[in-house]
Design a protein around this motif. Structure first.
Motif, PDB file in Angstrom:
ATOM      1  N   ILE A  15       0.941  -1.048   0.067  1.00 23.35           N
ATOM      2  CA  ILE A  15      -0.082   0.332  -0.091  1.00 23.35           C
ATOM      3  C   ILE A  15       1.214   1.123  -0.201  1.00 23.35           C
ATOM      4  CG2 ILE A  15      -2.071   1.108   1.438  1.00 23.35           C
ATOM      5  CD1 ILE A  15      -3.026  -1.196   2.389  1.00 23.35           C
ATOM      6  N   GLY A  16       1.853   1.317   0.819  1.00 22.96           N
ATOM      7  CA  GLY A  16       2.967   2.474   0.704  1.00 22.96           C
ATOM      8  C   GLY A  16       3.832   2.489  -0.407  1.00 22.96           C
ATOM      9  N   VAL A  17       4.302   1.748  -0.938  1.00 21.91           N
ATOM     10  CA  VAL A  17       4.506   1.754  -2.569  1.00 21.91           C
ATOM     11  C   VAL A  17       3.843   2.282  -3.316  1.00 21.91           C
ATOM     12  CG1 VAL A  17       5.553   0.345  -4.389  1.00 21.91           C
ATOM     13  CG2 VAL A  17       6.762   0.162  -1.540  1.00 21.91           C
ATOM     14  N   ALA A  18       2.706   1.881  -3.657  1.00 22.80           N
ATOM     15  CA  ALA A  18       1.667   1.836  -4.588  1.00 22.80           C
ATOM     16  C   ALA A  18       1.150   3.632  -4.928  1.00 22.80           C
ATOM     17  CB  ALA A  18       0.481   1.018  -4.559  1.00 22.80           C
ATOM     18  N   ALA A  19       1.220   3.907  -2.802  1.00 21.30           N
ATOM     19  CA  ALA A  19       0.729   5.125  -3.184  1.00 21.30           C
ATOM     20  C   ALA A  19       1.963   6.132  -3.178  1.00 21.30           C
ATOM     21  CB  ALA A  19       0.645   5.065  -1.000  1.00 21.30           C
ATOM     22  N   ALA A  20       3.102   6.020  -3.291  1.00 24.98           N
ATOM     23  CA  ALA A  20       4.379   7.075  -3.125  1.00 24.98           C
ATOM     24  C   ALA A  20       4.884   6.237  -5.084  1.00 24.98           C
ATOM     25  CB  ALA A  20       6.010   6.240  -2.603  1.00 24.98           C
ATOM     26  N   VAL A  21       4.191   5.457  -5.508  1.00 23.54           N
ATOM     27  CA  VAL A  21       3.760   5.734  -6.710  1.00 23.54           C
ATOM     28  C   VAL A  21       2.953   5.922  -7.530  1.00 23.54           C
ATOM     29  CG1 VAL A  21       4.269   3.843  -9.041  1.00 23.54           C
ATOM     30  CG2 VAL A  21       5.324   3.212  -7.022  1.00 23.54           C
ATOM     31  N   TYR A  22       1.956   6.506  -7.085  1.00 28.10           N
ATOM     32  CA  TYR A  22       1.172   6.751  -7.651  1.00 28.10           C
ATOM     33  C   TYR A  22       0.787   8.689  -7.764  1.00 28.10           C
ATOM     34  CZ  TYR A  22      -3.914   8.078  -8.461  1.00 28.10           C
ATOM     35  OH  TYR A  22      -5.179   8.571  -9.410  1.00 28.10           O
ATOM     36  N   LEU A  23       1.501   8.957  -6.079  1.00 24.36           N
ATOM     37  CA  LEU A  23       2.041  10.346  -5.969  1.00 24.36           C
ATOM     38  C   LEU A  23       3.548  10.675  -7.158  1.00 24.36           C
ATOM     39  CD1 LEU A  23       1.817  12.666  -4.444  1.00 24.36           C
ATOM     40  CD2 LEU A  23       3.153  12.388  -3.033  1.00 24.36           C
ATOM     41  N   LEU A  24       3.883   9.854  -7.925  1.00 26.35           N
ATOM     42  CA  LEU A  24       5.377   9.793  -8.355  1.00 26.35           C
ATOM     43  C   LEU A  24       4.743  10.258  -8.818  1.00 26.35           C
ATOM     44  CD1 LEU A  24       8.260  10.485  -8.184  1.00 26.35           C
ATOM     45  CD2 LEU A  24       8.459   8.546  -8.588  1.00 26.35           C
ATOM     46  N   PHE A  25       3.971   9.451  -9.904  1.00 23.66           N
ATOM     47  CA  PHE A  25       3.699   9.521 -12.073  1.00 23.66           C
ATOM     48  C   PHE A  25       2.978  10.461 -12.184  1.00 23.66           C
ATOM     49  CE2 PHE A  25       6.404   5.903 -11.653  1.00 23.66           C
ATOM     50  CZ  PHE A  25       6.772   5.623 -12.580  1.00 23.66           C
ATOM     51  N   ASN A  26       1.288  10.568 -11.611  1.00 26.41           N
ATOM     52  CA  ASN A  26       0.281  11.358 -11.641  1.00 26.41           C
ATOM     53  C   ASN A  26       0.007  12.765 -10.721  1.00 26.41           C
ATOM     54  OD1 ASN A  26      -0.527   9.656 -12.993  1.00 26.41           O
ATOM     55  ND2 ASN A  26      -1.614   8.686 -11.400  1.00 26.41           N
ATOM     56  N   GLY A  27       1.149  12.616  -9.655  1.00 29.48           N
ATOM     57  CA  GLY A  27       0.717  14.186  -9.101  1.00 29.48           C
ATOM     58  C   GLY A  27      -0.354  14.178  -7.821  1.00 29.48           C
ATOM     59  N   ARG A  28      -0.707  12.955  -7.697  1.00 31.53           N
ATOM     60  CA  ARG A  28      -1.757  13.571  -6.599  1.00 31.53           C
ATOM     61  C   ARG A  28      -2.222  12.170  -5.978  1.00 31.53           C
ATOM     62  NH1 ARG A  28      -4.220  13.122 -12.250  1.00 31.53           N
ATOM     63  NH2 ARG A  28      -4.990  11.288 -11.917  1.00 31.53           N
ATOM     64  N   ILE A  29      -2.849  12.500  -4.620  1.00 32.52           N
ATOM     65  CA  ILE A  29      -3.268  11.719  -3.689  1.00 32.52           C
ATOM     66  C   ILE A  29      -3.498  10.074  -4.183  1.00 32.52           C
ATOM     67  CG2 ILE A  29      -4.090  11.310  -1.307  1.00 32.52           C
ATOM     68  CD1 ILE A  29      -1.600  12.987  -1.443  1.00 32.52           C
ATOM     69  N   MET A  30      -3.169   9.442  -4.019  1.00 29.33           N
ATOM     70  CA  MET A  30      -3.805   8.181  -3.560  1.00 29.33           C
ATOM     71  C   MET A  30      -4.850   7.637  -2.733  1.00 29.33           C
ATOM     72  SD  MET A  30      -2.700   4.492  -3.977  1.00 29.33           S
ATOM     73  CE  MET A  30      -3.240   3.843  -2.278  1.00 29.33           C
ATOM     74  N   GLY A  31      -6.292   8.424  -2.891  1.00 28.90           N
ATOM     75  CA  GLY A  31      -7.158   8.267  -1.953  1.00 28.90           C
ATOM     76  C   GLY A  31      -8.572   6.896  -2.881  1.00 28.90           C
ATOM     77  N   ALA A  32      -8.165   5.890  -2.557  1.00 30.38           N
ATOM     78  CA  ALA A  32      -9.803   5.547  -3.222  1.00 30.38           C
ATOM     79  C   ALA A  32     -10.854   6.071  -3.166  1.00 30.38           C
ATOM     80  CB  ALA A  32      -9.831   4.402  -2.368  1.00 30.38           C
ATOM     81  N   SER A  33     -11.411   7.422  -2.034  1.00 33.24           N
ATOM     82  CA  SER A  33     -12.688   7.303  -2.216  1.00 33.24           C
ATOM     83  C   SER A  33     -12.402   8.697  -2.767  1.00 33.24           C
ATOM     84  CB  SER A  33     -13.374   7.868  -1.007  1.00 33.24           C
ATOM     85  OG  SER A  33     -11.771   8.913  -0.199  1.00 33.24           O
ATOM     86  N   GLY A  34     -11.729   9.159  -3.990  1.00 35.19           N
ATOM     87  CA  GLY A  34     -11.680  10.165  -4.535  1.00 35.19           C
ATOM     88  C   GLY A  34     -11.484   9.510  -5.962  1.00 35.19           C
ATOM     89  N   ILE A  35     -10.764   8.530  -5.625  1.00 34.61           N
ATOM     90  CA  ILE A  35     -10.758   8.227  -7.051  1.00 34.61           C
ATOM     91  C   ILE A  35     -12.014   7.066  -7.579  1.00 34.61           C
ATOM     92  CG2 ILE A  35      -9.908   5.735  -9.114  1.00 34.61           C
ATOM     93  CD1 ILE A  35      -7.137   6.618  -7.218  1.00 34.61           C
ATOM     94  N   ILE A  36     -12.468   6.323  -6.850  1.00 34.20           N
ATOM     95  CA  ILE A  36     -14.326   5.949  -7.188  1.00 34.20           C
ATOM     96  C   ILE A  36     -15.229   7.213  -7.273  1.00 34.20           C
ATOM     97  CG2 ILE A  36     -15.981   4.973  -6.602  1.00 34.20           C
ATOM     98  CD1 ILE A  36     -14.000   3.068  -4.310  1.00 34.20           C
TER      99      ILE A  36
END
Length: 142
Positions: A15-36
């Motif tokens: 989960i931590g790595v996924a959040a870091a990769v999401y922020l690094l590549f997209n510049g956005r926070i990996m919040g599942a509720s916001g994505i949904i």
């Protein structure tokens, strides 16, 4: 020595790595509720394929891990479908009230030293503890 803690540790790392990769590549926070939410209210249709891929991974990766590494594992989930649906609805309401979910506030917010993320995390952990005491120990419904 019990080794079950390794699975929790590995899940937390993923989960931590996924959040870091999401922020690094997209510049956005990996919040599942916001994505949904962006798919549901159609505000995120410009990145709809990315959001759908994230959600598919959210479901498929744990399922594949369970089938591969832990076939027949006991999840300890209740058979009370009313409780499961009610819990899901309460989580949804809490997510709206907190303006984000556990992945956004707990994982990403705390790692960025966000006061709002820290406060939200304290309150959703307290609400979870109260819910366990109430629904499991006092009412016995789960």
């Amino acid at each position: 020595m019990e080794t079950d803690w390794i699975w929790g540790f590995a899940g937390g790392l993923m989960i931590g790595v996924a959040a870091a990769v999401y922020l690094l590549f997209n510049g956005r926070i990996m919040g599942a509720s916001g994505i949904i939410g962006g798919l549901v209210d159609r505000s995120g249709l410009a990145t709809g394929w990315e959001r759908a891929a994230f959600l598919a991974g959210l479901v498929l990766v744990p399922a594949l891990m369970a089938l591969t590494f832990l076939p027949g594992a006991d999840t300890n989930i209740t058979n009370n479908y009313t409780a499961i649906i009610g819990a899901g609805l309460l989580v949804g309401v809490g997510t709206r009230l907190a303006n984000g979910c556990t992945s956004g506030h707990g994982v990403c917010g705390i790692s960025r030293f966000s006061l709002r993320g820290m406060v939200a995390t304290v309150f959703y952990l307290l609400a979870g503890g109260v819910s366990v005491v109430l629904f499991k120990h006092l009412l016995g419904v789960v």
